[in-house]
Design a protein around this motif. Structure first.
Motif, PDB file in Angstrom:
ATOM      1  N   LEU A 290      41.062  38.476  33.923  1.00 27.03           N
ATOM      2  CA  LEU A 290      41.331  38.207  35.118  1.00 27.03           C
ATOM      3  C   LEU A 290      39.706  38.425  35.701  1.00 27.03           C
ATOM      4  CD1 LEU A 290      44.621  39.428  36.365  1.00 27.03           C
ATOM      5  CD2 LEU A 290      44.123  37.528  36.672  1.00 27.03           C
ATOM      6  N   ILE A 291      38.999  39.787  35.352  1.00 26.17           N
ATOM      7  CA  ILE A 291      37.905  39.760  35.817  1.00 26.17           C
ATOM      8  C   ILE A 291      37.283  38.314  35.548  1.00 26.17           C
ATOM      9  CG2 ILE A 291      35.969  41.554  36.033  1.00 26.17           C
ATOM     10  CD1 ILE A 291      38.079  43.481  35.188  1.00 26.17           C
ATOM     11  N   ALA A 292      37.171  37.999  34.226  1.00 30.31           N
ATOM     12  CA  ALA A 292      36.423  37.587  33.613  1.00 30.31           C
ATOM     13  C   ALA A 292      36.601  35.725  34.907  1.00 30.31           C
ATOM     14  CB  ALA A 292      36.307  37.012  32.150  1.00 30.31           C
ATOM     15  N   ALA A 293      38.016  35.565  34.783  1.00 32.80           N
ATOM     16  CA  ALA A 293      38.262  34.067  35.405  1.00 32.80           C
ATOM     17  C   ALA A 293      37.867  34.648  36.353  1.00 32.80           C
ATOM     18  CB  ALA A 293      39.540  34.141  35.533  1.00 32.80           C
ATOM     19  N   GLY A 294      37.771  35.744  37.328  1.00 31.48           N
ATOM     20  CA  GLY A 294      37.411  35.360  39.035  1.00 31.48           C
ATOM     21  C   GLY A 294      35.973  35.498  38.825  1.00 31.48           C
ATOM     22  N   ILE A 295      34.742  35.604  37.792  1.00 33.09           N
ATOM     23  CA  ILE A 295      33.957  35.650  38.113  1.00 33.09           C
ATOM     24  C   ILE A 295      32.984  34.270  37.366  1.00 33.09           C
ATOM     25  CG2 ILE A 295      31.485  36.165  36.806  1.00 33.09           C
ATOM     26  CD1 ILE A 295      32.749  39.691  36.251  1.00 33.09           C
ATOM     27  N   ALA A 296      34.015  33.848  36.948  1.00 31.34           N
ATOM     28  CA  ALA A 296      33.632  32.404  36.651  1.00 31.34           C
ATOM     29  C   ALA A 296      34.120  31.260  38.443  1.00 31.34           C
ATOM     30  CB  ALA A 296      34.702  31.797  35.351  1.00 31.34           C
ATOM     31  N   THR A 297      35.191  32.021  39.057  1.00 28.83           N
ATOM     32  CA  THR A 297      35.679  31.307  40.019  1.00 28.83           C
ATOM     33  C   THR A 297      34.486  31.282  40.919  1.00 28.83           C
ATOM     34  OG1 THR A 297      38.177  31.922  39.121  1.00 28.83           O
ATOM     35  CG2 THR A 297      37.248  31.281  41.577  1.00 28.83           C
ATOM     36  N   ILE A 298      33.994  32.436  41.123  1.00 30.94           N
ATOM     37  CA  ILE A 298      32.878  32.973  42.428  1.00 30.94           C
ATOM     38  C   ILE A 298      31.680  31.856  42.083  1.00 30.94           C
ATOM     39  CG2 ILE A 298      31.326  33.660  42.594  1.00 30.94           C
ATOM     40  CD1 ILE A 298      33.742  36.409  42.854  1.00 30.94           C
ATOM     41  N   ILE A 299      31.390  31.813  40.841  1.00 30.99           N
ATOM     42  CA  ILE A 299      29.804  31.031  39.669  1.00 30.99           C
ATOM     43  C   ILE A 299      30.178  30.117  40.289  1.00 30.99           C
ATOM     44  CG2 ILE A 299      28.791  30.242  37.895  1.00 30.99           C
ATOM     45  CD1 ILE A 299      29.335  32.797  37.103  1.00 30.99           C
ATOM     46  N   PHE A 300      31.698  28.640  39.688  1.00 26.87           N
ATOM     47  CA  PHE A 300      31.884  28.186  39.906  1.00 26.87           C
ATOM     48  C   PHE A 300      32.280  27.073  41.902  1.00 26.87           C
ATOM     49  CE2 PHE A 300      35.081  24.300  41.057  1.00 26.87           C
ATOM     50  CZ  PHE A 300      34.540  23.508  40.183  1.00 26.87           C
ATOM     51  N   GLY A 301      32.037  28.982  42.562  1.00 27.64           N
ATOM     52  CA  GLY A 301      32.044  27.174  43.965  1.00 27.64           C
ATOM     53  C   GLY A 301      30.816  28.155  44.337  1.00 27.64           C
ATOM     54  N   VAL A 329      38.194  41.459  42.087  1.00 29.99           N
ATOM     55  CA  VAL A 329      37.447  42.347  42.290  1.00 29.99           C
ATOM     56  C   VAL A 329      38.470  43.742  41.693  1.00 29.99           C
ATOM     57  CG1 VAL A 329      37.307  44.518  44.172  1.00 29.99           C
ATOM     58  CG2 VAL A 329      35.449  42.570  44.109  1.00 29.99           C
ATOM     59  N   ALA A 330      40.186  43.437  42.244  1.00 30.47           N
ATOM     60  CA  ALA A 330      41.597  43.992  42.235  1.00 30.47           C
ATOM     61  C   ALA A 330      41.123  44.327  40.837  1.00 30.47           C
ATOM     62  CB  ALA A 330      42.861  43.363  42.554  1.00 30.47           C
ATOM     63  N   ALA A 331      41.219  43.731  40.149  1.00 33.13           N
ATOM     64  CA  ALA A 331      41.185  43.653  38.431  1.00 33.13           C
ATOM     65  C   ALA A 331      40.571  44.884  37.388  1.00 33.13           C
ATOM     66  CB  ALA A 331      41.522  42.492  37.288  1.00 33.13           C
ATOM     67  N   ALA A 332      39.197  44.861  38.469  1.00 35.32           N
ATOM     68  CA  ALA A 332      38.227  45.847  37.667  1.00 35.32           C
ATOM     69  C   ALA A 332      38.464  46.930  37.853  1.00 35.32           C
ATOM     70  CB  ALA A 332      36.641  44.933  39.021  1.00 35.32           C
ATOM     71  N   ALA A 333      39.041  47.928  38.514  1.00 34.73           N
ATOM     72  CA  ALA A 333      39.524  49.290  38.556  1.00 34.73           C
ATOM     73  C   ALA A 333      40.639  49.550  39.210  1.00 34.73           C
ATOM     74  CB  ALA A 333      38.354  50.237  39.652  1.00 34.73           C
ATOM     75  N   ASP A 334      40.947  50.480  38.272  1.00 36.36           N
ATOM     76  CA  ASP A 334      42.694  50.211  38.807  1.00 36.36           C
ATOM     77  C   ASP A 334      42.648  51.709  39.130  1.00 36.36           C
ATOM     78  OD1 ASP A 334      45.692  50.259  37.982  1.00 36.36           O
ATOM     79  OD2 ASP A 334      45.471  51.876  36.031  1.00 36.36           O
ATOM     80  N   ARG A 335      42.282  51.766  40.584  1.00 34.89           N
ATOM     81  CA  ARG A 335      42.425  52.687  41.444  1.00 34.89           C
ATOM     82  C   ARG A 335      42.439  51.784  43.255  1.00 34.89           C
ATOM     83  NH1 ARG A 335      38.191  55.481  42.967  1.00 34.89           N
ATOM     84  NH2 ARG A 335      37.140  53.659  43.090  1.00 34.89           N
ATOM     85  N   ALA A 336      43.791  52.043  43.633  1.00 31.32           N
ATOM     86  CA  ALA A 336      43.416  51.970  44.839  1.00 31.32           C
ATOM     87  C   ALA A 336      42.245  52.219  45.709  1.00 31.32           C
ATOM     88  CB  ALA A 336      44.779  53.047  45.722  1.00 31.32           C
ATOM     89  N   ALA A 337      41.701  53.082  45.397  1.00 29.70           N
ATOM     90  CA  ALA A 337      40.165  53.092  46.091  1.00 29.70           C
ATOM     91  C   ALA A 337      39.216  51.471  46.524  1.00 29.70           C
ATOM     92  CB  ALA A 337      39.727  54.305  46.215  1.00 29.70           C
ATOM     93  N   VAL A 338      39.722  50.859  45.720  1.00 29.16           N
ATOM     94  CA  VAL A 338      38.986  49.011  45.046  1.00 29.16           C
ATOM     95  C   VAL A 338      39.614  48.136  45.433  1.00 29.16           C
ATOM     96  CG1 VAL A 338      37.741  47.693  43.281  1.00 29.16           C
ATOM     97  CG2 VAL A 338      37.660  50.257  43.091  1.00 29.16           C
ATOM     98  N   THR A 339      40.955  48.645  45.677  1.00 24.17           N
ATOM     99  CA  THR A 339      41.958  47.004  45.951  1.00 24.17           C
ATOM    100  C   THR A 339      41.987  46.874  47.046  1.00 24.17           C
ATOM    101  OG1 THR A 339      43.234  47.751  44.115  1.00 24.17           O
ATOM    102  CG2 THR A 339      44.715  46.570  45.338  1.00 24.17           C
ATOM    103  N   ALA A 340      42.201  48.665  48.192  1.00 19.26           N
ATOM    104  CA  ALA A 340      41.968  48.761  49.078  1.00 19.26           C
ATOM    105  C   ALA A 340      40.906  47.832  50.495  1.00 19.26           C
ATOM    106  CB  ALA A 340      41.941  50.187  49.965  1.00 19.26           C
ATOM    107  N   PRO A 341      39.776  48.050  50.033  1.00 18.22           N
ATOM    108  CA  PRO A 341      38.534  46.742  50.447  1.00 18.22           C
ATOM    109  C   PRO A 341      38.296  45.116  49.877  1.00 18.22           C
ATOM    110  CG  PRO A 341      38.033  48.206  48.944  1.00 18.22           C
ATOM    111  CD  PRO A 341      38.678  49.232  48.942  1.00 18.22           C
ATOM    112  N   ALA A 342      39.002  45.053  49.095  1.00 13.46           N
ATOM    113  CA  ALA A 342      40.036  43.475  48.412  1.00 13.46           C
ATOM    114  C   ALA A 342      40.745  42.563  48.933  1.00 13.46           C
ATOM    115  CB  ALA A 342      40.068  43.670  47.376  1.00 13.46           C
TER     116      ALA A 342
END
Length: 545
Positions: A290-301, A329-342
């Motif tokens: 998911l992280i890799a797909a998200g990064i690739a999607t950002i680059i493509f966009g 971002v949400a897949a990058a860390a298994d913590r609510a503190a990272v998911t919240a700003p996402a």
């Protein structure tokens, strides 16, 4: 016993169903009646969503998650019956949908709702599918609501006809039919292994799956994830999205800004519910992908945004950047503190992109189809640009209309690019802070560092693309009259930008709610307990059989 207020949950699905069916029976000549019913239904849905958001947040205490409301249709206990579940995140998504729906439906009153048959009915059925997808508690009904919202979206994509819309609509239908087939295959494999499709029940059974069946389970989950990635616009399954969104009518493209977030929502919900840190041997399954797909999607966009010669396609690529950012971002860390700003970024970017889609139609009104093209690409684009059959002059010239539209463009661009001090910047700054705070003694993985660098680069890249588009549209000296704009067209754009302004002025309150939603996502035990409470003993003793 079910409190009477819990019946508000089912109202989010029944109301658009009944209103949409009733509007089909009303003759197309009575557009004012249809429009009033459509807007009235959306307003009621928005009020109910706000009430549910308040209820989900009202009893929260420090260190404790807010209560999760469960509506059991026919009062059948889960996992045998159909359940609708409302927590902070689902209530937030329904409220965001209603805001976008109100703005889009209001904008359509200028002329778009008369461009084809049954616009208001399709709009209501789309809302029913969206609300159901956010509220459902089992995979089977998730498929049902997905098909419902897709069926309605097929009609809305083709609304207004035209060669470009028909071509893009056929591509859109084909790719989503393929995604629906993958959805069924993935669900079938998961059911074959676990014997249930209830999400809460699956969360309890997945850790107990025998080792010899785990490969089949994970194969089913991967196929299901691909189907959701198609809907979320993840690379390399996203080539259809910019073309489809740019070809759709302006109010349709605006409400479609939430469509990709359905896939993002389901990916977040199921990945943390089924494969969270407490999921045994399958814990964190697929996270790196998911992280890799998200990064690739950002680059493509970002590459697509820089290459876009039309603002409508630029907005489509902005959708991809938004979806890729939230998923990565949400897949990058298994913590609510990272998911919240996402989640904060999801809301902010969706509001700005929806406003941008409507603003583009006003900015380009009366302009040459090839006015945005660079000289070196005019031959490639100019002759293919379709003529809009609905491009008659409408509305009245508002004094200094270009100045008003110009300031709206600046607002949209600032939020999408993440310029300080607007909500887009607050969201990205919070994301970067949370990711850097997640560094461990062993150091962050390379994918996390790549994501950090890309998040900082994405703001600059989108700023360059949007600035270039703004210069061509607003500052380039071309022969054009002031656009004729109606109040009913500018107000929806201002409403969505006002939402971004509120996030900017009250970031602490908004982030507090997002933090609570993220904590519920990362603590699935509360979700499973709420859904399965009436049959908790049975699940504990026989859930793995």
């Amino acid at each position: 016993m079910i409190n009477w207020t819990d019946h508000l949950i089912i109202l989010l699905i029944l109301l658009p169903l009944l209103v949409g069916a009733a509007l089909v029976l009303i003759d197309e000549r009575h557009q004012s009646i249809k429009a009033a019913a459509n807007l009235g239904s959306i307003v009621i849905i928005g009020i109910v969503a706000l009430l549910l958001m308040h209820a989900a947040d009202a009893q929260a205490t420090a260190g404790a998650a807010a209560p999760i409301a469960v509506y059991r249709l026919g009062n059948w206990p889960a996992p045998f019956g159909i359940v609708l579940v409302v927590d902070r995140l689902s209530a937030l998504m329904v409220a965001l949908t209603s805001v976008l729906a109100f703005a889009s439906a209001t904008f359509a009153l200028a002329r778009w709702h008369r461009g084809g048959a049954h616009f208001h009915s399709l709009f209501q059925f789309l809302l029913m599918g969206l609300n159901g997808a956010f509220l459902t508690g089992d995979l089977f009904n998730l498929f049902v609501f997905f098909e419902l919202l897709l069926a309605a979206s097929y009609g809305l994509v083709l609304h207004g006809s035209g060669q470009a819309r028909v071509r893009a609509g056929l591509h859109y239908i084909a790719i989503n039919l393929a995604a629906s087939l993958l959805f069924l295959i993935g669900v079938s494999l998961i059911y074959a292994v676990t014997g249930t499709l209830n999400m809460a029940d699956l969360a309890l059974r997945i850790p107990q799956v025998p080792a010899q069946d785990r490969a089949l389970l994970e194969a089913g989950a991967a196929i299901l994830g691909v189907a959701f990635m198609v809907k979320a616009g993840m690379w390399p399954l996203c080539f259809w999205l910019p073309t489809t969104y740019s070809a759709a009518a302006a109010p349709v493209a605006a409400i479609f800004a939430i469509m990709s977030k359905v896939g993002v929502y389901i990916l977040l919900r199921l990945s943390l519910l089924f494969f969270g840190s407490a999921s045994g041997a399958s814990a964190l399954f697929g996270n790196d992908w998911l992280i890799a797909a998200g990064i690739a999607t950002i680059i493509f966009g970002l590459v697509g945004a820089l290459a876009s010669q039309e603002m409508s396609r630029l907005a489509g690529y902005a959708v991809l950047v938004s979806s890729g950012t939230v998923v990565a971002v949400a897949a990058a860390a298994d913590r609510a503190a990272v998911t919240a700003p996402a989640l904060f970024y999801l809301v902010s970017s969706t509001l700005a992109i929806a406003a941008f889609f409507m603003l583009i139609e006003l900015l380009e009104r009366g302009r040459d189809p090839g006015a945005d093209m660079l000289a070196v690409t005019r031959e490639a684009y100019g002759e293919d640009a379709p003529e809009d059959p609905d491009a008659e002059e409408i509305g009245l010239v508002i004094p200094a209309s270009m100045a008003i539209l110009g300031w709206c463009f600046v607002g949209c661009a600032a939020v999408i690019a993440g310029l300080p001090p607007v909500s887009g910047f607050i969201a990205k700054f919070a994301i970067l802070t949370a990711l850097l705070g997640d560094d461990t003694a062993g150091g962050m993985p390379a994918l996390h560092w790549a994501l950090l660098a890309l998040l900082m680069l994405s703001g600059l890249t989108m700023l360059i693309a949007l600035t270039r588009a703004g210069i061509r549209t607003l500052w380039t000296p071309t022969e054009r009259a002031d656009p004729r704009v109606r109040l009913v067209e500018i107000v929806p754009i201002a409403l969505l930008l006002l939402g971004c302004a509120l996030l900017t002025l009250q970031p602490r309150a908004a982030m507090s709610y997002m933090q609570g939603a993220a904590e519920q996502l990362h603590a699935p035990a509360a979700y499973t307990h709420s859904v399965l409470a009436p049959a908790e003993t049975r699940v504990k003793t026989g859930g793995g059989s």
